[in-house]
Design a protein around this motif. Structure first.
Motif, PDB file in Angstrom:
ATOM      1  N   MET A 103     -10.839   4.331   6.877  1.00  0.00           N
ATOM      2  CA  MET A 103      -9.815   3.804   5.884  1.00  0.00           C
ATOM      3  C   MET A 103      -9.118   2.670   6.213  1.00  0.00           C
ATOM      4  SD  MET A 103     -11.018   4.209   2.897  1.00  0.00           S
ATOM      5  CE  MET A 103     -10.121   3.378   1.649  1.00  0.00           C
ATOM      6  N   GLU A 104      -8.622   1.760   5.765  1.00  0.00           N
ATOM      7  CA  GLU A 104      -7.741   0.887   5.952  1.00  0.00           C
ATOM      8  C   GLU A 104      -6.356   1.370   5.656  1.00  0.00           C
ATOM      9  OE1 GLU A 104      -8.086  -3.761   5.514  1.00  0.00           O
ATOM     10  OE2 GLU A 104      -9.947  -2.859   4.146  1.00  0.00           O
ATOM     11  N   LYS A 105      -5.479   0.819   6.489  1.00  0.00           N
ATOM     12  CA  LYS A 105      -4.174   1.393   6.499  1.00  0.00           C
ATOM     13  C   LYS A 105      -2.986   0.452   5.680  1.00  0.00           C
ATOM     14  CE  LYS A 105      -0.944   2.528   9.529  1.00  0.00           C
ATOM     15  NZ  LYS A 105      -0.864   2.520  11.196  1.00  0.00           N
ATOM     16  N   ILE A 106      -2.270   1.020   4.751  1.00  0.00           N
ATOM     17  CA  ILE A 106      -1.232   0.048   4.086  1.00  0.00           C
ATOM     18  C   ILE A 106      -0.363  -0.272   5.243  1.00  0.00           C
ATOM     19  CG2 ILE A 106       0.203  -0.228   1.923  1.00  0.00           C
ATOM     20  CD1 ILE A 106      -1.423   1.941   0.541  1.00  0.00           C
ATOM     21  N   LEU A 107       0.024  -1.468   5.431  1.00  0.00           N
ATOM     22  CA  LEU A 107       0.950  -1.966   6.260  1.00  0.00           C
ATOM     23  C   LEU A 107       2.292  -2.171   5.468  1.00  0.00           C
ATOM     24  CD1 LEU A 107       1.418  -2.461   9.144  1.00  0.00           C
ATOM     25  CD2 LEU A 107       0.553  -4.933   8.875  1.00  0.00           C
ATOM     26  N   LEU A 108       2.209  -2.896   4.473  1.00  0.00           N
ATOM     27  CA  LEU A 108       3.591  -3.274   3.915  1.00  0.00           C
ATOM     28  C   LEU A 108       3.331  -3.022   2.314  1.00  0.00           C
ATOM     29  CD1 LEU A 108       6.242  -4.761   4.012  1.00  0.00           C
ATOM     30  CD2 LEU A 108       4.998  -6.465   3.286  1.00  0.00           C
ATOM     31  N   GLU A 109       3.999  -2.633   1.621  1.00  0.00           N
ATOM     32  CA  GLU A 109       3.899  -2.323   0.275  1.00  0.00           C
ATOM     33  C   GLU A 109       5.478  -2.678  -0.525  1.00  0.00           C
ATOM     34  OE1 GLU A 109       2.751   1.541  -0.903  1.00  0.00           O
ATOM     35  OE2 GLU A 109       2.553   0.901  -3.162  1.00  0.00           O
ATOM     36  N   ALA A 110       5.066  -3.629  -1.426  1.00  0.00           N
ATOM     37  CA  ALA A 110       6.264  -4.016  -2.302  1.00  0.00           C
ATOM     38  C   ALA A 110       6.174  -3.124  -3.715  1.00  0.00           C
ATOM     39  CB  ALA A 110       6.458  -5.314  -2.475  1.00  0.00           C
TER      40      ALA A 110
END
Ligand SMILES: Nc1ncnc2c1ncn2[C@@H]1O[C@H](COP(=O)(O)OP(=O)(O)O)[C@@H](O)[C@H]1O
Ligand SMILES: [Mg+2]
Lengths: 239, 298
Positions: free
Chosen positions: A1-8
Motif C-alpha cells: 500500500m502507498e504510504k501517506i507522506l503529508l496530510e492536512a
C-alpha cells in the motif's frame, strides 16, 4: 500500500476578518505529485505558508508521516519540507553558489551536499555556468531554476512549489516542469500550487481545486483535465 | 590566502613604519576605530540591523577593562576580553526582546540604551567616579598591540563573512522570509550578529581606555554612536573593506583637522549628504575592494 507522506486536516486561516482558508484538507502520498489549482486569491499561497509555519493557522492540523508537524519553520525545514516561494525570493545580492550553499544550511553531511550539487547541475546545467554570478543578474527562468535548486539543497522529502510558472515564457515553463518530473522520478514527492491549471494538471498525479478558501473538487489530474466544469473555469485560455 | 597575507603586510607596515609620536597616535586611533566600525559593519552592513547606540558597548568595554586593571590589579589581556564579554552580555539582554520584532525596533532601543549606559556611568559615582572620569589607566594600548588586534580581527572577520555563519547573516539581511524558509531561526541569526558586533565594540572601548589613560562617559555619547554608523554607511553597506577604508579615512580627516573638530557633526552630515547624492551605495557599494578591481559589477 502507498504510504501517506503529508496530510492536512481542516486547515483554516484567517487574516483578521478575511477568511483565506476554510477547512481545507489534502493528502500527499509517497512519490506522488499533487497540485492545488485555483484562481488568484483562492488561498493557495496561504496554504503553503501555513504548511511552512510562516502563517498561523486558526484551525486544523498537519501531519508528516503520521506525526504532527511542528509549528516552527526551521523545524519544519529540518523535518523534510522545502518551499520554493511565490516570486522565487532568491538572494539577489549573493552569488548563485552562495544561494545554493544557503539552501543546504540545515544539513551537516558535506559529502552528501557535494553530491547534491552535481545532482542540481545535472537538472539545471546553466546554474553551473553561472556559479560565480550574482543571482540578481540571472534571467527570470534561471532565477526560478536557482530557487528550485536552492530548495533541493535542503534534501527535502517533499518539494513544495508556489506558482513556479509565474511570469515565465511558455517554453521555459515546459522546460522547468520537465525537470520537476525528473526530480519526482528520483524520489522526491512534490506539492505544487498553480494558477496555470493546465501545466499543473499535466504534471501531477492528483489535484485539488481551491475556490475562495474552500475545496471545490478533487481527483486524478487526467480526469480533471476532461472535466467540463474545470475546462470551462480553469482551462479556458491557459496554455 | 592572498588576502590574509596582504592584511598581515599592511599590519607590519602600520606597526613598524618609523613615525613620530603624533602619527603613531593616529595609527592607534585608526585601529581602535576600525575595530568598532567592523563590529557595526557586521550588524548594519551584513545583517541589515541599524544601530544608533554602539558607543554604549565601547563604554562598557572601556569601563570594565579600566576598573579591572586599576582597581583589581587584573592583568591587561583578560581585562580587555572581560570588556568584550560585558558588552556581549548587555547586547544579549537588549537583543532578546527587541530583535524578535520585525522593523527597526532595535535602532530605537539602541538610542535609549546608549543614553541609559551613559547616565549610569555618570551617576554611579562610587564605582565609576561619574563625569569626572576614570584616570590612571595603564597605557597598555601601544601601536604594536593596537595594530595586532585590528589585523587579527580583520582577518577573522573577512573569513567569517564567507563562512556558514556569514551566509546566514547575509540571508537574513537580504530576505528574512526566504531565510526562514531555508531553515534559519532568523531571531537567532540577528542575535548572533548583535552579540558579535557588541564584542568588537567592547574590545575597541577597552583599547581606547588603554590608549588615552583616562575615560569619561561623554566620550561614548550619541555623537560617537552616530559616527560609527555613519562610517559604515559611508564605506558601503555590506563591504568590510569599505568600512575599514571609511573608518581610516574619517579618523585621518578628523585628526589632521583637529581645529575644526567642533564641527565634526557638521562634517559627518555633509559627508553623508554627499555620499547619498553622488554614491548612494557608499564608497564601495556592497562589494569588497578586490571585486571592484576585477570589474565584477553589481
Ligand atoms: N498577509 C495578508 N493579510 C491579509 N490578507 C491576506 C494576506 N495574504 C493574503 N491575504 C488574502 O487572503 C486571500 C488568499 O490569498 P493567497 O493565499 O495569497 O491566494 P493565492 O495564492 O491563491 O493567490 C486573498 O483574499 C488575499 O487578499
Ligand atoms: Mg499565491
Amino acid at each position: 500500500m502507498e504510504k501517506i507522506l503529508l496530510e492536512a486536516q481542516d486547515i483554516t486561516v484567517n487574516y483578521g476578518a478575511i477568511k483565506a482558508l476554510s477547512g481545507f484538507s489534502l493528502k500527499l502520498m509517497e512519490h506522488e505529485i499533487v497540485s492545488v489549482i485555483g484562481a488568484n486569491g483562492a488561498g493557495k499561497s496561504t496554504f503553503m505558508n501555513a504548511l511552512m509555519g510562516m502563517v498561523r493557522i486558526t484551525g486544523g492540523k498537519f501531519f508528516l508521516e503520521g506525526s504532527p508537524l511542528s509549528s516552527k519553520n526551521y523545524k519544519i525545514v529540518r523535518s523534510g519540507l522545502s518551499l520554493v516561494p511565490e516570486g522565487r525570493r532568491i538572494f539577489t545580492p549573493l552569488t548563485v553558489e552562495e544561494n545554493l550553499r544557503i539552501g543546504a544550511f540545515s544539513r551537516k553531511n558535506r559529502n552528501e551536499i557535494r553530491d547534491d550539487y552535481d545532482w542540481i547541475f545535472s537538472l539545471f546545467p546553466i546554474l553551473k555556468e553561472r556559479l560565480k554570478q550574482y543571482a540578481g543578474t540571472l534571467s527570470g527562468g534561471e532565477q526560478q531554476m536557482l530557487a528550485i535548486g536552492r530548495a533541493l539543497m535542503a534534501k527535502p522529502k517533499i518539494l513544495l512549489l508556489d506558482e513556479p510558472s509565474l511570469g515565465l515564457a511558455p517554453i521555459i515553463i515546459q522546460n522547468i516542469f520537465k525537470e520537476l518530473k525528473r526530480i519526482n522520478e528520483q524520489g522526491v514527492s512534490i506539492l505544487l500550487v498553480e494558477q496555470n491549471a493546465k501545466q499543473a494538471l499535466l504534471l501531477s498525479h492528483r489535484a485539488y481545486v481551491l475556490q475562495t478558501g474552500r475545496l471545490l473538487k478533487e481527483g486524478f489530474s487526467r480526469d480533471l483535465l476532461e472535466d467540463s466544469d474545470i475546462k470551462a473555469a480553469y482551462l479556458g485560455q491557459s496554455s | 590566502m592572498k588576502r590574509n597575507i596582504i592584511l598581515i603586510l599592511i599590519g607590519l607596515a602600520l606597526a613598524l613604519w618609523p613615525l613620530g609620536g603624533y602619527q603613531e597616535g593616529i595609527i592607534i586611533l585608526m585601529c581602535i576605530n576600525c575595530v568598532a566600525a567592523m563590529g557595526v559593519s557586521i550588524l548594519t552592513g551584513f545583517t541589515g540591523i541599524f544601530t544608533l547606540g554602539h558607543a554604549a558597548y565601547m563604554a562598557l568595554g572601556a569601563y570594565t577593562a579600566a576598573i579591572l586593571t586599576v582597581r583589581y590589579g587584573i592583568s591587561v589581556f583578560p581585562s580587555i576580553l572581560a570588556g568584550g564579554f560585558m558588552a556581549i552580555l548587555v547586547a544579549w539582554l537588549i537583543g532578546l526582546p527587541t530583535l524578535k520584532l520585525t522593523g527597526d525596533y532595535y535602532a530605537i532601543a539602541s538610542l535609549g540604551l546608549c543614553e541609559a549606559i551613559r547616565l549610569i556611568l555618570e551617576n554611579w559615582q562610587s564605582f565609576t567616579r561619574g563625569s569626572r572620569g576614570f584616570p590612571g589607566i595603564e597605557p597598555y594600548t601601544t601601536r604594536g598591540f593596537a595594530v595586532t588586534i585590528f589585523i587579527f580581527l580583520a582577518i577573522i572577520t573577512f573569513n567569517f563573512l564567507e563562512s556558514r555563519l556569514g551566509r546566514e547573516l547575509k540571508a537574513s539581511r537580504d530576505d528574512g522570509v526566504a531565510a526562514s524558509l531555508m531553515g534559519f531561526d532568523t531571531h537567532k541569526s540577528k542575535m548572533k550578529a548583535l552579540v558579535i558586533s557588541a564584542f568588537y565594540c567592547g574590545i575597541s572601548g577597552a583599547l581606547l581606555g588603554g590608549y588615552m589613560g583616562f575615560i569619561q562617559p561623554s566620550m561614548f555619547d550619541m555623537m560617537k554612536s552616530t559616527e560609527l554608523t555613519a562610517v559604515v554607511v559611508f564605506g558601503g553597506l555590506g563591504s568590510l573593506s569599505g568600512t575599514i577604508l571609511g573608518s581610516a579615512a574619517i579618523t585621518l580627516i578628523m585628526e589632521y583637522f583637529r581645529d575644526i573638530s567642533q564641527y565634526r557633526m557638521l562634517i559627518y552630515g555633509l559627508l553623508l549628504v554627499i555620499i547619498m547624492v553622488f554614491r548612494p551605495e557608499g564608497l564601495l557599494g556592497s562589494r569588497e575592494i578586490w571585486d571592484l578591481k576585477m570589474g565584477v559589477k553589481k
